[in-house]
Design a protein around this motif. Sequence first.
Motif, PDB file in Angstrom:
ATOM      1  N   PHE A 137       0.830  -1.200   0.000  1.00 44.50           N
ATOM      2  CA  PHE A 137       0.000   0.000   0.000  1.00 44.50           C
ATOM      3  C   PHE A 137       0.867   1.255   0.000  1.00 44.50           C
ATOM      4  O   PHE A 137       1.821   1.365   0.775  1.00 44.50           O
ATOM      5  N   ASN A 138       0.516   2.198  -0.846  1.00 47.45           N
ATOM      6  CA  ASN A 138       1.371   3.375  -1.011  1.00 47.45           C
ATOM      7  C   ASN A 138       0.593   4.668  -1.202  1.00 47.45           C
ATOM      8  O   ASN A 138       1.154   5.674  -1.641  1.00 47.45           O
ATOM      9  N   ALA A 139      -0.704   4.677  -0.898  1.00 50.95           N
ATOM     10  CA  ALA A 139      -1.533   5.845  -1.204  1.00 50.95           C
ATOM     11  C   ALA A 139      -1.020   7.110  -0.533  1.00 50.95           C
ATOM     12  O   ALA A 139      -1.145   8.213  -1.089  1.00 50.95           O
ATOM     13  N   GLU A 140      -0.437   6.984   0.662  1.00 55.91           N
ATOM     14  CA  GLU A 140       0.029   8.175   1.374  1.00 55.91           C
ATOM     15  C   GLU A 140       1.162   8.883   0.641  1.00 55.91           C
ATOM     16  O   GLU A 140       1.384  10.085   0.818  1.00 55.91           O
ATOM     17  N   LEU A 141       1.877   8.138  -0.224  1.00 53.56           N
ATOM     18  CA  LEU A 141       2.976   8.755  -0.965  1.00 53.56           C
ATOM     19  C   LEU A 141       2.476   9.773  -1.972  1.00 53.56           C
ATOM     20  O   LEU A 141       3.211  10.691  -2.365  1.00 53.56           O
ATOM     21  N   PHE A 142       1.225   9.634  -2.397  1.00 57.47           N
ATOM     22  CA  PHE A 142       0.663  10.529  -3.403  1.00 57.47           C
ATOM     23  C   PHE A 142       0.177  11.841  -2.792  1.00 57.47           C
ATOM     24  O   PHE A 142      -0.361  12.689  -3.501  1.00 57.47           O
ATOM     25  N   GLU A 143       0.362  11.998  -1.497  1.00 59.55           N
ATOM     26  CA  GLU A 143      -0.002  13.241  -0.821  1.00 59.55           C
ATOM     27  C   GLU A 143       1.210  14.129  -0.579  1.00 59.55           C
ATOM     28  O   GLU A 143       1.132  15.125   0.141  1.00 59.55           O
ATOM     29  N   ALA A 144       2.346  13.785  -1.189  1.00 58.44           N
ATOM     30  CA  ALA A 144       3.583  14.532  -0.961  1.00 58.44           C
ATOM     31  C   ALA A 144       4.399  14.604  -2.237  1.00 58.44           C
ATOM     32  O   ALA A 144       4.278  13.761  -3.126  1.00 58.44           O
ATOM     33  N   GLU A 145       5.241  15.630  -2.300  1.00 56.48           N
ATOM     34  CA  GLU A 145       6.178  15.772  -3.417  1.00 56.48           C
ATOM     35  C   GLU A 145       7.538  15.168  -3.080  1.00 56.48           C
ATOM     36  O   GLU A 145       8.240  14.686  -3.966  1.00 56.48           O
TER      37      GLU A 145
ATOM     38  N   TRP B 130       4.119  14.158  -8.917  1.00 60.47           N
ATOM     39  CA  TRP B 130       5.432  14.785  -9.044  1.00 60.47           C
ATOM     40  C   TRP B 130       6.206  14.401  -7.794  1.00 60.47           C
ATOM     41  O   TRP B 130       5.820  14.764  -6.681  1.00 60.47           O
ATOM     42  N   TRP B 131       7.298  13.650  -7.972  1.00 63.39           N
ATOM     43  CA  TRP B 131       8.070  13.151  -6.843  1.00 63.39           C
ATOM     44  C   TRP B 131       9.546  13.434  -7.015  1.00 63.39           C
ATOM     45  O   TRP B 131      10.080  13.398  -8.134  1.00 63.39           O
ATOM     46  N   ARG B 132      10.201  13.675  -5.886  1.00 61.31           N
ATOM     47  CA  ARG B 132      11.648  13.579  -5.807  1.00 61.31           C
ATOM     48  C   ARG B 132      11.969  12.771  -4.548  1.00 61.31           C
ATOM     49  O   ARG B 132      11.323  12.927  -3.516  1.00 61.31           O
ATOM     50  N   LEU B 133      12.977  11.913  -4.664  1.00 63.57           N
ATOM     51  CA  LEU B 133      13.320  10.965  -3.610  1.00 63.57           C
ATOM     52  C   LEU B 133      14.688  11.282  -3.039  1.00 63.57           C
ATOM     53  O   LEU B 133      15.661  11.447  -3.785  1.00 63.57           O
ATOM     54  N   THR B 134      14.762  11.357  -1.697  1.00 66.78           N
ATOM     55  CA  THR B 134      16.060  11.474  -1.030  1.00 66.78           C
ATOM     56  C   THR B 134      16.208  10.375   0.012  1.00 66.78           C
ATOM     57  O   THR B 134      15.224   9.883   0.570  1.00 66.78           O
ATOM     58  N   ILE B 135      17.455  10.011   0.253  1.00 63.38           N
ATOM     59  CA  ILE B 135      17.793   8.922   1.167  1.00 63.38           C
ATOM     60  C   ILE B 135      18.893   9.423   2.097  1.00 63.38           C
ATOM     61  O   ILE B 135      19.845  10.075   1.639  1.00 63.38           O
ATOM     62  N   SER B 136      18.782   9.147   3.383  1.00 65.81           N
ATOM     63  CA  SER B 136      19.878   9.478   4.301  1.00 65.81           C
ATOM     64  C   SER B 136      20.329   8.210   5.015  1.00 65.81           C
ATOM     65  O   SER B 136      19.506   7.437   5.511  1.00 65.81           O
ATOM     66  N   VAL B 137      21.642   7.997   5.028  1.00 69.45           N
ATOM     67  CA  VAL B 137      22.216   6.817   5.670  1.00 69.45           C
ATOM     68  C   VAL B 137      23.494   7.212   6.386  1.00 69.45           C
ATOM     69  O   VAL B 137      24.192   8.156   5.983  1.00 69.45           O
TER      70      VAL B 137
END
Length: 200
Positions: free
Chosen positions: A74-82, A129-136
Amino acid sequence: LGSGKYGERQVDTFLGWSRSALRSLRDGKHQPGQAVAFAGEANCGKSLLQKIITEVFGGRAAKASLYMSGRSNFNAELFEAEHLMLEDESMVPHMTARRALGDSIKKTVVNELQDCHRKHRTVVNLQPWWRLTISVNDDPTALLVLPPLDDNVRDKINLLRAARFDMPMPTITADQRKEFWERIKSEIPAFSDYLLTTET
């Protein structure tokens, strides 16, 4: 990002990524954009930088680790953010999850149509419209949450090294950190204008 031999190049890479993304968002046009991963020691500002990116892109962020590592359908919440965010404490260093993450990164940064799956609802195709960032963290064990950088994924991620810098204001107490964050937020419009009006 400006520390070390490649510091200047890293800053230029980050500003170019931010500039391209913000212009795409402003113009309402889908434009593929690589994911950006920030690797550095604990408490060096990686999550702070992600918060700044969220503000630049409009103030909405979503934690995407469960879906992108294959632990949820399930991923619907991802569509509420850029801004989609991944942080190492929410990712799993098992190869199955790492490969699922790699596949998800590839789909997220390239595909214009995305499957939106809400629980007990029919899957629909949307154009977010998405941009993805990762912190490790940058120790060898923590880095193993990243997907294997094979030919399918290598060109989909910019991996940048983050280093600790002295903050320009005290940030020891909760009140000090709040004041520092409010000062940063007050500068977001100027930073956004810089991104939109400069080419270098």
